[in-house]
Enzyme design. Structure first.
Site, PDB file in Angstrom:
ATOM      1  N   CYS A   7       0.954  -1.101  -0.181  1.00 33.83           N
ATOM      2  CA  CYS A   7       0.130  -0.187  -0.232  1.00 33.83           C
ATOM      3  C   CYS A   7       1.229   1.384  -0.232  1.00 33.83           C
ATOM      4  CB  CYS A   7      -1.139   0.281   1.585  1.00 33.83           C
ATOM      5  SG  CYS A   7      -1.370   1.771   1.756  1.00 33.83           S
TER       6      CYS A   7
ATOM      7  N   CYS B 295       0.393   3.562   2.869  1.00 35.00           N
ATOM      8  CA  CYS B 295       1.193   2.699   4.415  1.00 35.00           C
ATOM      9  C   CYS B 295       2.372   3.055   4.243  1.00 35.00           C
ATOM     10  CB  CYS B 295       0.592   1.333   4.393  1.00 35.00           C
ATOM     11  SG  CYS B 295      -0.806   1.011   4.354  1.00 35.00           S
TER      12      CYS B 295
END
EC number: 5.3.4.1
Length: 515
Positions: free
Chosen positions: A54, A57
């Site tokens: 991600c 993230c």
């Protein structure tokens, strides 16, 4: 798609939980075996549910690590869970997107983290969570509490004035995620701060350093004052502050400048103007090198700086200042006053109005929006799309098929319009948070559009128009009747929806691309 979504035992020695910690990391990794016991042994925990692939993230990781290091000294642990390895755990916690941040007070008590994803914001937010809604102030801790956060609100309220204290406490409870609150009934402390009881004082690390409330002790009045007093005269727009400015309830003036020195100069130049119009408009600088592309959203040339524009989120209106003019504070003040007085027409970005409509889907632009969507007695289904949006491209052939159900029948076309607008090239009246967004504007209720959130199949969209439109047009039934009338008696052809529209898959449901 992103979703957003004390009383602590020391991490060292006191915990019997075996939690895998990354080398030289203050962020603790948890899994199915360690999650429950860790949460139950710690009174306050911030947890990140993430996926290694991600991008958001990855961007958060260094900031989250820095916050973990700073909060470790305050016994507020930050943990993380890899949802690609712990699918069952993440599913049990209702994780639907990455990263998801949640605050835990025991394994059975959690709530979404609502702060910005920056180190300073995470630290500030979690410290506020670790304190009671209203902390107690005394001579020893007064100075510490005054500087514990960027904004601290202290009530100087005598012990016999319970009505005022209860109103203050109630407000503090409602805003504890946003501000740090404290109170004292000590008259000597109030006197040392130069205020009389009862008083509410807001301390800040900018501008005049403190502000004293002199209004009614009433929730809305206090909140309005706190929002105004906690906003710098001339602030800085960035990831941590943008949402606060947009949600402030007043227009926002942007000063785009490429260098720190320029922004500091404009800050000083515009402070008197900001003071004069405080409460009516917020003024802030913005780094044009980092966020210059946002100038285009305000209908400015995003390659020409310095620049100035006003945005009124409540009206979804934009007022760009003429970039051919020098950015002189005195001249800009006249522009600000004219905007506030309603003397300046908002700028509207629009593609040219099509000379003719090609195809079954009606193309809407900003300059034709009112005529085609609002000022008529038709049920209008409007798709807000972006040319780069993958979900929009996937929808396009089905949307054309849907539109043809109405466009091919004059009696239906007189009652229903299926339309689309490129929301990246045209200003639209209402905020759009993802693409595609589908809204139905029913005849006679254009001010109350209905947003569609179901599966994007021709059948489901047509039923949505039928069930929510004023005219209740059943285009599927008309299409089905025509098919039956034109087909062989012994081997009727399947309807358009049966032949060409498969059952909705997970990918066809109401996914949105991020803005």
């Amino acid at each position: 798609m992103r979703s957003f979504a004390p009383w602590l035992v020391s991490l060292l020695g006191a915990s019997a939980v075996v939690a895998a910690a990354d080398t030289e990391s203050d962020v603790i990794s948890l899994d199915q075996d360690t999650f429950e016991s860790f949460m139950n042994e710690h009174g306050l925990v911030l947890a990140e549910f993430f996926a290694p692939w991600c991008g958001h993230c990855k961007a958060l990781a260094p900031k989250y690590e820095e916050a973990a290091t700073e909060l470790k000294a305050k016994n507020i642990p930050l943990v993380k869970v890899d949802c690609t390895a712990e699918e069952d755990l993440c599913r049990s916690q209702g994780v639907e997107g990455y990263p998801t941040l949640k605050i835990f007070r025991g394994v059975d008590s959690s709530k979404p983290y609502q702060g910005a994803r920056q180190t300073e914001s995470i630290v500030s937010y979690m410290i506020k969570q670790s304190l009671p809604a209203v902390s107690s102030v005394n001579e020893e801790n007064l100075e510490e509490i005054k500087t514990m956060d960027k904004i601290v609100v202290i009530g100087y309220i005598p012990s016999d004035d319970q009505e005022t204290y209860q109103a203050f406490e109630k407000y503090a409870e409602s805003q504890r995620d946003n501000y740090l609150f404290a109170a004292t009934d000590d008259a000597a402390i109030a006197k040392s701060e130069g205020v009389e009881q009862p008083s509410i004082v807001l301390y800040k690390d900018f501008d005049e350093k403190k502000a004293v409330y002199d209004g009614e002790i009433e929730q809305e009045a206090i909140h309005s004052w706190v929002k105004s007093a906690s906003t710098p005269l001339v602030g800085e727009i960035g990831p941590e502050t943008y949402s606060g400015y947009i949600g402030a309830g007043v227009p926002l003036a942007y000063i785009f400048a490429e260098t720190k020195e320029e922004r500091e100069k404009y800050t000083e130049d515009f402070k008197p103007i900001a003071q004069k119009h405080k409460g009516a408009i917020n003024i802030a600088t913005i780094d044009a090198k980092m966020f210059g592309a946002h100038a285009g959203n305000l209908n400015l040339d995003s390659q020409k700086f310095p620049a100035f524009a006003i945005q009124d989120p409540a009206k979804n209106a934009k007022y760009p200042y003429d970039q051919a003019k020098e950015l002189n504070a005195d001249e800009v003040e006249k522009f600000i006053q004219d905007v506030l007085d309603g003397k300046v027409e908002p700028s509207i970005k629009s593609e040219p109005v099509p000379e003719s409509q090609e195809g079954p889907v009606t193309v809407v632009v900003a300059h034709s929006y009112k005529d085609l969507v609002i000022d008529n007695d038709k049920d209008v289904l409007l798709e807000f799309y972006a040319p780069w949006c993958g979900h929009c491209k996937a929808l396009a052939p089905k949307y054309d098929e849907l539109a043809a159900l109405y466009a091919d029948h004059p009696d239906l076309a007189a009652k229903v319009t299926i339309a689309k607008i490129d929301a990246t090239a045209n200003d639209v009246p209402d905020p759009i948070t993802g693409f595609p967004t589908l809204r139905l504007y029913p005849a006679g209720a254009k001010d109350s559009p209905i947003e569609y959130s179901g599966s994007r199949t021709v059948e489901d969209l047509a039923n949505f128009v039928k069930e929510n439109g004023k005219h209740n047009v059943d285009a599927l039934n008309v299409a089905s009747e025509e098919t039956q009338e034109g087909g062989d008696v012994t081997e009727a052809a399947p309807s358009a929806t049966e032949a060409e529209t498969p059952a909705a898959t997970d990918d066809e449901k109401a996914e949105h691309d991020e803005l």
